[in-house]
Scaffold this active site. Structure first.
Site, PDB file in Angstrom:
ATOM      1  CE  LYS A   1     -25.611  14.740  43.995  1.00  0.00           C
ATOM      2  NZ  LYS A   1     -25.872  14.086  45.257  1.00  0.00           N
TER       3      LYS A   1
ATOM      4  CG  ASP B   1     -28.914  17.076  43.297  1.00  0.00           C
ATOM      5  OD1 ASP B   1     -28.997  17.855  44.268  1.00  0.00           O
ATOM      6  OD2 ASP B   1     -28.741  15.853  43.418  1.00  0.00           O
TER       7      ASP B   1
HETATM    8  P1  ATP Z   1     -30.389  12.507  42.943  1.00  0.00           P
HETATM    9  O1  ATP Z   1     -29.947  13.663  42.105  1.00  0.00           O
HETATM   10  O2  ATP Z   1     -31.864  12.468  43.144  1.00  0.00           O
HETATM   11  O3  ATP Z   1     -29.570  12.272  44.170  1.00  0.00           O
HETATM   12  P2  ATP Z   1     -29.188  10.098  41.971  1.00  0.00           P
HETATM   13  O4  ATP Z   1     -27.822  10.588  41.741  1.00  0.00           O
HETATM   14  O5  ATP Z   1     -29.344   9.243  43.183  1.00  0.00           O
HETATM   15  O6  ATP Z   1     -30.200  11.254  41.984  1.00  0.00           O
HETATM   16  P3  ATP Z   1     -29.743   9.488  39.191  1.00  0.00           P
HETATM   17  O7  ATP Z   1     -28.683   8.651  38.555  1.00  0.00           O
HETATM   18  O8  ATP Z   1     -29.814  10.896  38.794  1.00  0.00           O
HETATM   19  O9  ATP Z   1     -29.672   9.263  40.741  1.00  0.00           O
HETATM   20  O10 ATP Z   1     -31.144   8.737  38.908  1.00  0.00           O
HETATM   21  C1  ATP Z   1     -32.271   8.971  39.670  1.00  0.00           C
HETATM   22  C2  ATP Z   1     -33.494   8.527  38.880  1.00  0.00           C
HETATM   23  O11 ATP Z   1     -33.639   9.355  37.732  1.00  0.00           O
HETATM   24  C3  ATP Z   1     -33.451   7.097  38.379  1.00  0.00           C
HETATM   25  O12 ATP Z   1     -34.640   6.478  38.782  1.00  0.00           O
HETATM   26  C4  ATP Z   1     -33.394   7.189  36.878  1.00  0.00           C
HETATM   27  O13 ATP Z   1     -34.186   6.215  36.224  1.00  0.00           O
HETATM   28  C5  ATP Z   1     -33.940   8.581  36.576  1.00  0.00           C
HETATM   29  N1  ATP Z   1     -33.287   9.246  35.436  1.00  0.00           N
HETATM   30  C6  ATP Z   1     -33.895  10.004  34.547  1.00  0.00           C
HETATM   31  N2  ATP Z   1     -33.029  10.471  33.637  1.00  0.00           N
HETATM   32  C7  ATP Z   1     -31.818   9.997  33.951  1.00  0.00           C
HETATM   33  C8  ATP Z   1     -30.541  10.140  33.369  1.00  0.00           C
HETATM   34  N3  ATP Z   1     -30.315  10.868  32.289  1.00  0.00           N
HETATM   35  N4  ATP Z   1     -29.520   9.538  34.000  1.00  0.00           N
HETATM   36  C9  ATP Z   1     -29.723   8.820  35.137  1.00  0.00           C
HETATM   37  N5  ATP Z   1     -30.921   8.636  35.702  1.00  0.00           N
HETATM   38  C10 ATP Z   1     -31.982   9.219  35.126  1.00  0.00           C
END
Ligand code: ATP
Length: 283
Positions: A10, A137
């Protein structure tokens, strides 16, 4: 029984937070959209057995209950008392901790997949409500496409399809913790933008106004700690994007272009400045 679900990244075309709730969670006022940079999540259910197993193609993601995909399977298993083993295999393409919602999208993919495999007949509203218990999210990721997201993430209002555009996604080589950035928000000092203008622009399929009224209030927070994020944003604009902005809490920055030649030029120009660069379309 198995199913493979696409889990798109997203982008936040607009992000504002007017205040914090008493529990410390922000009230969001966001416009989010899904792009065709995606993870693929294979979900297998083996009836009569127990447990959840997650496998990924990256070494640095947790495979246990810290994985949001694992949490999605557990919450459905417990809520509907399903006796089945769940095997989840995530082919990760979305950069982790990037502001692209990869974990949330994987969780939403598991909710959608198990809803089908277990014939739970839950609609998007019900899946989104369950998803909110995992991450703010997840409700948006259940719906996907383009939506206005409010509350703690639970109010998802689908919007019109966006006009065609090319999106350059640039992920600098740094990870930003969402909870850390949220803890640094001081609502009264932020310069807030007007979401109404952006909603009107989408309603009228007005690409130029979309470029003009995009905004992410958290650039002021993440940009203070990681000025390189703002430098990449400037570069993307200098290289010819119609607009550029940080997604979520960062550090990923994206630029939008109506012309594919311009977008390809930006991608080539960013090589050397930025760790990972992708050229994608809005879904
Ligand atoms: P947000 O939705 O909080 O903005 P983001 O897009 O910045 O998140 P993600 O890639 O979703 O980041 O990862 C955020 C945290 O979630 C990381 O610390 C990661 O270790 C953890 N995490 C848990 N499960 C997953 C997954 N399936 N894929 C990616 N990260 C994950």
């Amino acid at each position: 029984m198995e199913i493979t679900e696409k889990a798109p990244a997203k982008l936040n075309l607009f992000l504002d937070t007017p205040f914090n709730h008493p529990d410390g969670l922000p009230e969001w006022n966001m416009i989010m959209t899904s792009v065709d940079l995606a993870d693929y999540v294979k979900i297998e259910s083996i009836p009569g057995r127990t447990g959840i197993k997650v496998r990924t193609n990256t070494g640095f993601l947790p495979n246990d209950s810290r994985n949001l995909a694992y949490q999605a399977a557990r919450v459905l298993q417990e809520k509907y008392q399903i006796r089945a083993r769940v095997n989840i295999e995530i082919r990760k393409h979305i950069p982790v901790a990037a502001g692209l919602g990869g974990g949330s999208s994987d969780a939403a993919a598991v909710l959608r997949g198990l809803n089908q495999l277990w014939d739970l007949k839950l609609n998007n509203e019900e899946l989104a409500k369950i998803g909110l218990t995992i991450d703010s999210d997840v409700p948006f990721c259940v719906y996907g496409h383009t939506a206005h997201v409010l509350g703690k993430g639970e109010k998802v209002i689908p919007l019109k399809k966006l006009p065609p555009m090319w999106v350059v996604i640039a992920k600098p080589k740094l990870s930003v913790s969402t909870p850390h950035i949220i803890s640094k928000i001081e609502h009264q000092t932020l310069q807030h933008s007007n979401i109404k203008l952006m909603l009107d622009a989408i309603e009228h399929e007005d690409y130029d106004s979309i470029c003009r009224y995009m905004g992410n209030v958290l650039e002021q927070v993440t940009g203070k700690e990681h000025p390189e994020v703002l430098k990449i944003k400037d570069k993307i604009k200098q290289f010819g994007a119609d607009a550029a902005q940080m997604s979520g809490t960062g550090p990923t920055v994206f630029g939008i272009c109506s012309k594919s030649t311009r977008a390809k030029h930006i991608v080539n120009s960013l090589k050397g400045f930025c760790h990972e660069v992708y050229l994608v379309r809005i879904l």
